[in-house]
Design a protein around this motif. Structure first.
Motif, PDB file in Angstrom:
ATOM      1  N   UNK A 186       0.305  -0.897   0.488  1.00 36.96           N
ATOM      2  CA  UNK A 186       0.327  -0.091  -0.300  1.00 36.96           C
ATOM      3  C   UNK A 186       1.095   1.168   0.057  1.00 36.96           C
ATOM      4  N   UNK A 187       0.907   2.619  -1.250  1.00 38.84           N
ATOM      5  CA  UNK A 187       1.809   3.679  -0.652  1.00 38.84           C
ATOM      6  C   UNK A 187       1.589   3.752  -0.075  1.00 38.84           C
ATOM      7  N   UNK A 188       1.963   4.721   0.545  1.00 36.71           N
ATOM      8  CA  UNK A 188       2.444   5.838   1.072  1.00 36.71           C
ATOM      9  C   UNK A 188       1.054   7.106   1.355  1.00 36.71           C
ATOM     10  N   UNK A 189       1.547   7.469  -0.159  1.00 39.93           N
ATOM     11  CA  UNK A 189       0.152   8.449  -0.625  1.00 39.93           C
ATOM     12  C   UNK A 189      -0.888   8.194  -0.541  1.00 39.93           C
ATOM     13  N   UNK A 190      -1.402   6.695  -0.576  1.00 41.71           N
ATOM     14  CA  UNK A 190      -2.944   6.390  -0.375  1.00 41.71           C
ATOM     15  C   UNK A 190      -3.136   6.075   1.191  1.00 41.71           C
ATOM     16  N   UNK A 191      -2.006   6.200   1.546  1.00 42.20           N
ATOM     17  CA  UNK A 191      -2.685   5.950   3.493  1.00 42.20           C
ATOM     18  C   UNK A 191      -2.436   7.636   3.477  1.00 42.20           C
ATOM     19  N   UNK A 192      -1.992   8.659   3.580  1.00 42.20           N
ATOM     20  CA  UNK A 192      -2.029   9.973   3.468  1.00 42.20           C
ATOM     21  C   UNK A 192      -3.774  10.346   3.253  1.00 42.20           C
ATOM     22  N   UNK A 193      -3.999   9.971   1.471  1.00 41.60           N
ATOM     23  CA  UNK A 193      -5.794  10.773   1.410  1.00 41.60           C
ATOM     24  C   UNK A 193      -6.528  10.276   2.616  1.00 41.60           C
ATOM     25  N   UNK A 194      -6.359   8.822   2.745  1.00 36.24           N
ATOM     26  CA  UNK A 194      -7.453   8.406   3.729  1.00 36.24           C
ATOM     27  C   UNK A 194      -7.667   9.139   5.516  1.00 36.24           C
ATOM     28  N   UNK A 195      -5.941   9.422   5.447  1.00 36.81           N
ATOM     29  CA  UNK A 195      -6.424  10.060   7.014  1.00 36.81           C
ATOM     30  C   UNK A 195      -7.114  11.590   7.260  1.00 36.81           C
ATOM     31  N   UNK A 196      -6.290  11.920   6.346  1.00 35.83           N
ATOM     32  CA  UNK A 196      -7.254  13.011   5.420  1.00 35.83           C
ATOM     33  C   UNK A 196      -8.095  12.880   5.152  1.00 35.83           C
ATOM     34  N   UNK A 197      -8.743  13.075   5.263  1.00 35.98           N
ATOM     35  CA  UNK A 197     -10.677  12.601   4.321  1.00 35.98           C
ATOM     36  C   UNK A 197     -10.973  11.638   5.950  1.00 35.98           C
ATOM     37  N   UNK A 198     -10.620  11.335   6.602  1.00 34.33           N
ATOM     38  CA  UNK A 198     -11.177  10.371   7.782  1.00 34.33           C
ATOM     39  C   UNK A 198     -10.533  11.935   8.282  1.00 34.33           C
ATOM     40  N   UNK A 199      -9.729  12.413   9.057  1.00 30.86           N
ATOM     41  CA  UNK A 199      -9.491  14.325  10.390  1.00 30.86           C
ATOM     42  C   UNK A 199     -11.302  14.888   9.226  1.00 30.86           C
ATOM     43  N   UNK A 200     -10.919  15.156   7.988  1.00 30.72           N
ATOM     44  CA  UNK A 200     -12.648  15.822   7.970  1.00 30.72           C
ATOM     45  C   UNK A 200     -13.240  15.111   8.199  1.00 30.72           C
ATOM     46  N   UNK A 201     -13.917  13.763   8.054  1.00 34.02           N
ATOM     47  CA  UNK A 201     -14.853  13.657   9.149  1.00 34.02           C
ATOM     48  C   UNK A 201     -14.846  13.431  10.485  1.00 34.02           C
ATOM     49  N   UNK A 202     -13.684  14.102  11.068  1.00 31.46           N
ATOM     50  CA  UNK A 202     -13.938  14.196  12.391  1.00 31.46           C
ATOM     51  C   UNK A 202     -12.993  15.041  12.689  1.00 31.46           C
ATOM     52  N   UNK A 203     -12.699  16.281  12.323  1.00 33.43           N
ATOM     53  CA  UNK A 203     -11.729  17.689  12.963  1.00 33.43           C
ATOM     54  C   UNK A 203     -11.529  17.311  14.146  1.00 33.43           C
ATOM     55  N   UNK A 204     -12.247  16.822  15.287  1.00 36.48           N
ATOM     56  CA  UNK A 204     -11.514  17.149  17.237  1.00 36.48           C
ATOM     57  C   UNK A 204     -10.996  16.135  17.103  1.00 36.48           C
ATOM     58  N   UNK A 205     -10.725  14.522  16.191  1.00 37.20           N
ATOM     59  CA  UNK A 205     -10.129  13.072  16.492  1.00 37.20           C
ATOM     60  C   UNK A 205      -8.790  13.620  16.783  1.00 37.20           C
ATOM     61  N   UNK A 206      -7.874  13.429  17.562  1.00 34.68           N
ATOM     62  CA  UNK A 206      -6.587  13.277  17.834  1.00 34.68           C
ATOM     63  C   UNK A 206      -5.990  12.353  17.020  1.00 34.68           C
ATOM     64  N   UNK A 207      -4.143  12.630  15.791  1.00 38.83           N
ATOM     65  CA  UNK A 207      -4.247  11.604  15.613  1.00 38.83           C
ATOM     66  C   UNK A 207      -2.490  11.026  15.427  1.00 38.83           C
ATOM     67  N   UNK A 208      -2.225  10.197  16.437  1.00 39.72           N
ATOM     68  CA  UNK A 208      -1.164  10.270  17.159  1.00 39.72           C
ATOM     69  C   UNK A 208      -0.362   8.419  16.752  1.00 39.72           C
ATOM     70  N   UNK A 209       1.061   8.511  16.500  1.00 43.23           N
ATOM     71  CA  UNK A 209       1.145   7.426  16.773  1.00 43.23           C
ATOM     72  C   UNK A 209       1.915   6.375  17.277  1.00 43.23           C
ATOM     73  N   UNK A 210       1.237   5.016  17.314  1.00 44.21           N
ATOM     74  CA  UNK A 210       1.097   4.512  18.657  1.00 44.21           C
ATOM     75  C   UNK A 210       2.039   4.130  19.660  1.00 44.21           C
TER      76      UNK A 210
END
Length: 312
Positions: A270-294
Motif C-alpha cells: 500500500x503506497x503512503x500517498x493512499x494512506x495519507x489521503x485516507x487519513x486526511x479524509x478521516x480528519x475531515x470527517x472527525x476534525x476533533x479526533x487526535x492523530x498520533x503514532x502508537x
C-alpha cells in the motif's frame, strides 16, 4: 464519535515492494523501448494505475507481448517455465521478484531431488504459483489439508516444508504443528519463510488491540498480507475493517460501530500517498479526533539493493 486515531508502525510499503517498484522505474528510465510487466508488479491498484499513466503496460501472460520485448517479472516471482518461455522468445528479462521470495525458490530447488516438499500457501496466489513451479510440492492451506496428505507422502523418505512469505504467523503455526504431528520425521527449516515485514506488521497490529476499538487496514482485496492483517485484527476487534481506496472510506460505518479509538495500518504493498489521503479524509470527517503514532512503534529499516545488471 471518533476521538483518537493511532497509526501502526511499521505499516505500508515493505523493502520488497520498494525494490520491485524501483526496479521497474530504473528499467524504464534506462530504456527507450516499451516496458511490459507480467502480472501486477505488487498487489495494489493505485501502484499499478500510477505506472500505467507513466507508460508501463501490464500483461497477464507473455504471449500478450511481442517477441524480443522487455518484460519485467513482478515482486511475487515466476516459475522456471515462464523464464524459459521468455528466453525462447528472445525477450529482455527483468526480475523484480522480492529477494525473500527468491530465497524460497532457492530452497525449493535445493530440496527438489532429495525431499518431499509441503508448501504452505494460498492456492492461486501469484507467489504460490511461482514457487510451486520450482519443484513437485503438496500445497496446503489448513490443518485439514495436511490431514489429507496422509497416505500421499512416503514417510520412509525425507519430508520438509516451505511457506508463502505473506502468511499469517498464527495460522501458519497451526499448520506446522499439524505437519509435525502427522509426520514426526519432518525436517523443520532453520528459519521459516514468512518475511520480516509480514511478521512485524502483524506484531504491530497485535500490540494495539487492547488500546483501540477497531483497526482499519488499508490494502487491496488481492493483497494476501493485507487480508491477514484484517483477519488478525478481527479476532480481537470484530468491528475492524479494510478499505482499498478513498472511495471505500465509510463514515457511517465508523459511527454505527461506535468506534472512538481507531487504529490504522496498511498492507506491505500500500503506497503512503493512499494512506495519507485516507487519513486526511478521516480528519475531515472527525476534525476533533487526535492523530498520533502508537506508542512503542518502530520504523522499518530494511532495504534491498538493486542488481548492477537489471536485464538478462
Amino acid at each position: 464519535m471518533l476521538e483518537k486515531i493511532y497509526l501502526a508502525n511499521p505499516r505500508g510499503f515493505c523493502a520488497g515492494v520498494k525494490y520491485a517498484i524501483s526496479y521497474v522505474e530504473q528499467v524504464q528510465s534506462s530504456s527507450e523501448e516499451q516496458i511490459y510487466v507480467r502480472k501486477e508488479i505488487v498487489h495494489n491498484r493505485r501502484v499499478v494505475e500510477d505506472m500505467r499513466k507513466r507508460g508501463i503496460k501490464f500483461i497477464n501472460e507473455l504471449n500478450e507481448a511481442p517477441d524480443g520485448a522487455t518484460v519485467v517479472f513482478s515482486a511475487h516471482g515466476v516459475s522456471p517455465e515462464v523464464v524459459e518461455e521468455a528466453k525462447r522468445r528472445n525477450m529482455k528479462i527483468g526480475d523484480a521478484t522480492c529477494p525473500l521470495v527468491t530465497r524460497v525458490h532457492r530452497k525449493a530447488r535445493r530440496y527438489k531431488d532429495s525431499h518431499q516438499i509441503i508448501y504452505i500457501g494460498h492456492q492461486g496466489h501469484d507467489e504460490a504459483i511461482g514457487t510451486t513451479g520450482e519443484a513437485q510440492m503438496f500445497l496446503v492451506e489448513s490443518p485439514e489439508d495436511v490431514q489429507n496428505l496422509v497416505g500421499k507422502l512416503d514417510i520412509s523418505k525425507p519430508i520438509t516444508y516451505l511457506m508463502q512469505t505473506t502468511l499469517s504467523v498464527a495460522d501458519t503455526k497451526l499448520v506446522v504443528e499439524k505437519i509435525a504431528e502427522l509426520f514426526p520425521s519432518v525436517e523443520h527449516p532453520a528459519k521459516d519463510d514468512i518475511c520480516y515485514a509480514t511478521t512485524e506488521r502483524q506484531e504491530a497490529v497485535s500490540s494495539m488491540m487492547e488500546s483501540i476499538d477497531a483497526m482499519m487496514v488499508i490494502g487491496a482485496d488481492n493483497s494476501s498480507n493485507s487480508l491477514r492483517l484484517l483477519q488478525l485484527a478481527q479476532k480481537s476487534k470484530p468491528s475492524s475493517f479494510k478499505v482499498s481506496s478513498l472511495e471505500e472510506l465509510n463514515k457511517d460505518y465508523i459511527a454505527n460501530s461506535e468506534i472512538k479509538i481507531l487504529g490504522i495500518t496498511a498492507g506491505a504493498s500500500t503506497p503512503q500517498i493512499l494512506v495519507d489521503e485516507i487519513i486526511s479524509k478521516l480528519i475531515q470527517f472527525y476534525p476533533e479526533a487526535v492523530l498520533d503514532l502508537f506508542p512503542g512503534s518502530r520504523e522499518d529499516s530494511m532495504s534491498f539493493k538493486l542488481p548492477a545488471n537489471l536485464l538478462m
